[in-house]
Every structure is written in structure tokens, then in C-alpha cells.
Design an enzyme around this catalytic site. Sequence first.
Site, short mmCIF file in Angstrom:
data_model
loop_
_atom_site.label_atom_id
_atom_site.label_comp_id
_atom_site.label_asym_id
_atom_site.label_seq_id
_atom_site.Cartn_x
_atom_site.Cartn_y
_atom_site.Cartn_z
N ARG A 146 -7.44 9.25 2.13
CA ARG A 146 -7.90 8.45 3.26
C ARG A 146 -9.14 9.12 3.83
NH1 ARG A 146 -5.40 4.82 1.56
NH2 ARG A 146 -3.60 3.75 2.46
N GLU A 178 -14.87 3.56 7.70
CA GLU A 178 -14.72 2.75 6.48
C GLU A 178 -14.73 1.27 6.83
OE1 GLU A 178 -11.86 4.09 3.47
OE2 GLU A 178 -11.28 1.98 3.26
N HIS A 201 -13.18 1.89 -1.68
CA HIS A 201 -11.72 1.91 -1.54
C HIS A 201 -11.05 0.97 -2.55
CE1 HIS A 201 -8.16 2.62 1.44
NE2 HIS A 201 -7.74 2.54 0.18
N ASP A 231 -13.72 7.59 -2.51
CA ASP A 231 -13.26 6.19 -2.58
C ASP A 231 -12.92 5.69 -1.18
OD1 ASP A 231 -12.46 3.79 -3.93
OD2 ASP A 231 -10.37 4.37 -3.59
N THR A 252 0.86 -1.19 0.00
CA THR A 252 0.00 0.00 0.00
C THR A 252 0.90 1.23 0.00
OG1 THR A 252 -0.11 0.04 2.42
CG2 THR A 252 -1.87 -1.13 1.27
N GLY A 258 -6.56 1.58 -5.71
CA GLY A 258 -5.40 0.78 -6.10
C GLY A 258 -5.76 -0.62 -6.56
N1 LIG Z 1 -7.76 5.11 -2.73
C1 LIG Z 1 -6.77 4.24 -2.79
O1 LIG Z 1 -6.96 3.06 -3.07
C2 LIG Z 1 -5.36 4.74 -2.58
C3 LIG Z 1 -4.31 4.12 -3.29
C4 LIG Z 1 -3.02 4.58 -3.08
C5 LIG Z 1 -2.80 5.63 -2.21
N2 LIG Z 1 -3.83 6.19 -1.54
C6 LIG Z 1 -3.60 7.31 -0.60
O2 LIG Z 1 -3.02 8.39 -1.33
C7 LIG Z 1 -1.98 8.95 -0.55
C8 LIG Z 1 -0.99 9.67 -1.46
O3 LIG Z 1 -0.26 8.71 -2.18
P1 LIG Z 1 0.99 9.12 -3.09
O4 LIG Z 1 1.60 7.83 -3.50
O5 LIG Z 1 0.60 10.08 -4.13
O6 LIG Z 1 1.92 9.84 -2.00
P2 LIG Z 1 3.16 10.77 -2.27
O7 LIG Z 1 3.77 10.49 -3.59
O8 LIG Z 1 3.98 10.69 -1.04
O9 LIG Z 1 2.53 12.24 -2.37
C9 LIG Z 1 1.89 12.84 -1.29
C10 LIG Z 1 1.68 14.31 -1.60
O10 LIG Z 1 1.02 14.90 -0.48
C11 LIG Z 1 1.76 16.03 -0.05
N3 LIG Z 1 1.64 16.18 1.40
C12 LIG Z 1 2.14 15.41 2.37
N4 LIG Z 1 1.81 15.87 3.57
C13 LIG Z 1 1.11 16.98 3.34
C14 LIG Z 1 0.52 17.92 4.19
N5 LIG Z 1 0.59 17.83 5.51
N6 LIG Z 1 -0.14 18.93 3.62
C15 LIG Z 1 -0.20 19.03 2.27
N7 LIG Z 1 0.34 18.18 1.42
C16 LIG Z 1 0.99 17.17 1.96
C17 LIG Z 1 3.19 15.78 -0.44
O11 LIG Z 1 3.86 17.02 -0.53
P3 LIG Z 1 5.39 17.10 -1.03
O12 LIG Z 1 5.36 16.72 -2.48
O13 LIG Z 1 5.75 18.53 -0.83
O14 LIG Z 1 6.14 16.14 -0.16
C18 LIG Z 1 2.99 15.08 -1.78
O15 LIG Z 1 2.81 16.05 -2.79
C19 LIG Z 1 -1.40 7.75 0.20
O16 LIG Z 1 -0.70 8.14 1.37
C20 LIG Z 1 -2.62 6.92 0.49
O17 LIG Z 1 -3.16 7.26 1.75
C21 LIG Z 1 -5.11 5.75 -1.71
#
Ligand SMILES: NC(=O)c1ccc[n+]([C@@H]2O[C@H](COP(=O)([O-])OP(=O)(O)OC[C@H]3O[C@@H](n4cnc5c(N)ncnc54)[C@H](OP(=O)(O)O)[C@@H]3O)[C@@H](O)[C@H]2O)c1
Length: 294
Positions: free
Chosen positions: A212, A240, A259, A235, A62, A262
Site C-alpha cells: 500500500r 494514489e 495499482h 504499484d 481485495t 491484483g
Molecule cells: N498491489 C496490489 O494490487 C495488491 C494486491 C493484493 C494485496 N496487496 C497488498 O498486499 C498486502 C499483503 O497481502 P497478503 O495477501 O500477502 O497478506 P498476508 O498473507 O496476510 O501476509 C502479510 C504478511 O505481512 C506480515 N506482517 C503483517 N503485519 C506486519 C508488521 N506490522 N510488520 C511486519 N510484517 C507484518 C505478516 O506477518 P506474519 O506472517 O508473521 O503474520 C505476513 O507475513 C495486502 O494487505 C494488501 O495491502 C496489494
Amino acid sequence: MPYADVIPQVPSSLEVAVYDGESPPPEGLDEVDFYVLPYTFAPEPLRLLERMPALRVVQSLTAGYEHILPYLRPGVRLCNAGRLHDTSTAELALTLMLASLRGVPDFVRGQDAAQWRYARYPSLANRTVLIVGYGGIGSAIERRLAGFEVEVLRVARRARDGVSTMDELPDLLPLADVVVLCVPLTNETTGLVDKEFLSRMRDGALLVNVARGKVVDTQALLAELHSGRLRAALDVTDPEPPPADHPLWRAPGLLLSPHVGGNSTAFLPRAKRLIVEQLTRYATGEPLAYEVTR
Ligand SMILES: NC(=O)c1ccc[n+]([C@@H]2O[C@H](COP(=O)([O-])OP(=O)(O)OC[C@H]3O[C@@H](n4cnc5c(N)ncnc54)[C@H](OP(=O)(O)O)[C@@H]3O)[C@@H](O)[C@H]2O)c1
């Protein structure tokens, strides 16, 4: 067994046993030093960590890892799924946006009732889309938006060219017709989308959450949905899944998916590639990718 073909691709210096998260775990947990968690949010695979005294690395499939942290002993390294879910989750974000704007839920309800519900719905074209969390998934969403004739605004933690920070969010929210959430769940993002955040969104705007559930204050969102001022496509939810009597199920203007961002056919080939790459790095002493700093 979906991962059986991974074994021959892993360096032969590693001994590999496969655990699917559902059948009983294999023998020899006390010798495991690298544990690839099954792709589930269920607690059972995480509880196995305490039966692995030799554990050095946990590899998550994940992207979010907030649910893993409470089970992780100090000194055990954690790698997340990296870019594994970008494709599938960005695709779902676009699906939710388009379906919600263009009235697909109403069409499906009409089809069930043999009703031809002809009506004019908002297009995605000519809208402004605000991506909150411009990381792997956020930027994959923008790549998929190319061609839809939209303007894109971006917010992340750190400012960079074309990407604003959270301080600028209050001024950006009123400019957006669609706000899509793809931040990780952290202390700072828990409840980020509260009454104040929602009140700054434009009348008729759409909130899409593929991050989330706890990033959104559910009660505050329900109030906006019931007033008819905003629409949403989620999603992920808090709680949840919502229990059967939860108001989310019947909220007006809300499209829910279970959800599955992914969880598509895009998952398995990418998961296998990631597992082979990480185990190869591990076996050859190269730095692991996507290590989470705690
Ligand atoms: N629905 C689903 O099935 C599914 C699937 C996969 C992931 N997700 C969720 O999606 C999230 C993001 O995934 P990702 O792979 O795109 O993560 P990622 O590549 O780490 O990107 C996260 C983004 O959020 C920003 N961020 C982090 N903390 C923040 C804050 N406090 N305030 C504002 N922006 C903030 C980061 O900023 P910076 O670029 O400046 O560091 C980055 O741009 C995961 O953590 C997970 O919870 C959901």
C-alpha cells in the site's frame, strides 16, 4: 455480466442478486445478509452497508481491508480475499523488479524516440532480494524467484524457520539489492519505509512496493530518488493516484504502475471460485475462510 455464471453454482437455498458497483444496486438491500463487495476501492459500494440492516458478513475481493473497516458496524463479520491475489500480485512484483533492473522503461522511451539505447543494466541474477511481509504474496514472490539465481531474505511479524522479524530489519536492509514490500497497511506499517529505513538500503538498491502507498514515506523516497542513490518501482503510491503535478510522475529511477497488482486476467476465475466456496460454506453452516479478526 461477469458474475452471472456464478449464480447457478451457489447453493439454491441462497437468493442471489448481482451488483457490479457501477450500475444502480438491486432492490431489497434491507434483506441482504451476505454482501460480496465489488472489486473496487471506490466508496460507493461501501456506503451501501448502512442500507443493509440484516447484514452479517462482508466478503471483500481485495486482500487489504483497511479501507473497509471504517464502514463496518460492530457484529458484522469481514472476510478478505485470502489467496485470491497472490498469483497476479507476485507476477507483477517480478515484472517490476525485472523491468526496473533491466532498463525496460528506458528502452520504451527509446523506442518512442526511435533510439537504440544499448547499455548494460543490472541483472536480477546474483542479487539478494529481501521480502518484507512473508505472507501469501511474499511467499508467492519467492516461488516465482526460484530459477532467477537470487538469494532470498524474509521478514514477517512472527519469527519462524528462515523468516526474521521486524527487529532484524535494520541489519537485513544493507544486505539486499532488492527490497519488496508486501505487508498489510496497519498502524505499525504506516510509514515503515521512512528516511531511516531507506538510508539503510544499499547504494543502487531497488525498492518495490506492491503493498500500500502509505507504507512508504513518499517525501523520503523522493529525496533518495533525486539523489540517484536508490531506484524504485511502485504499484501503489501515497497519494494514489498522484495528481498530475505530483513529483512522483517525474522522479528519476522510478517505475510506476497504476495499482494493478491484483487486476489481471488471473482475477476473475479466482474471484468466482472464492465467491462460490464462501457462499457454499455460508449456506451449509461451515466456518468461513479468511475471516478477519478485528
Ligand atoms: N498491489 C496490489 O494490487 C495488491 C494486491 C493484493 C494485496 N496487496 C497488498 O498486499 C498486502 C499483503 O497481502 P497478503 O495477501 O500477502 O497478506 P498476508 O498473507 O496476510 O501476509 C502479510 C504478511 O505481512 C506480515 N506482517 C503483517 N503485519 C506486519 C508488521 N506490522 N510488520 C511486519 N510484517 C507484518 C505478516 O506477518 P506474519 O506472517 O508473521 O503474520 C505476513 O507475513 C495486502 O494487505 C494488501 O495491502 C496489494
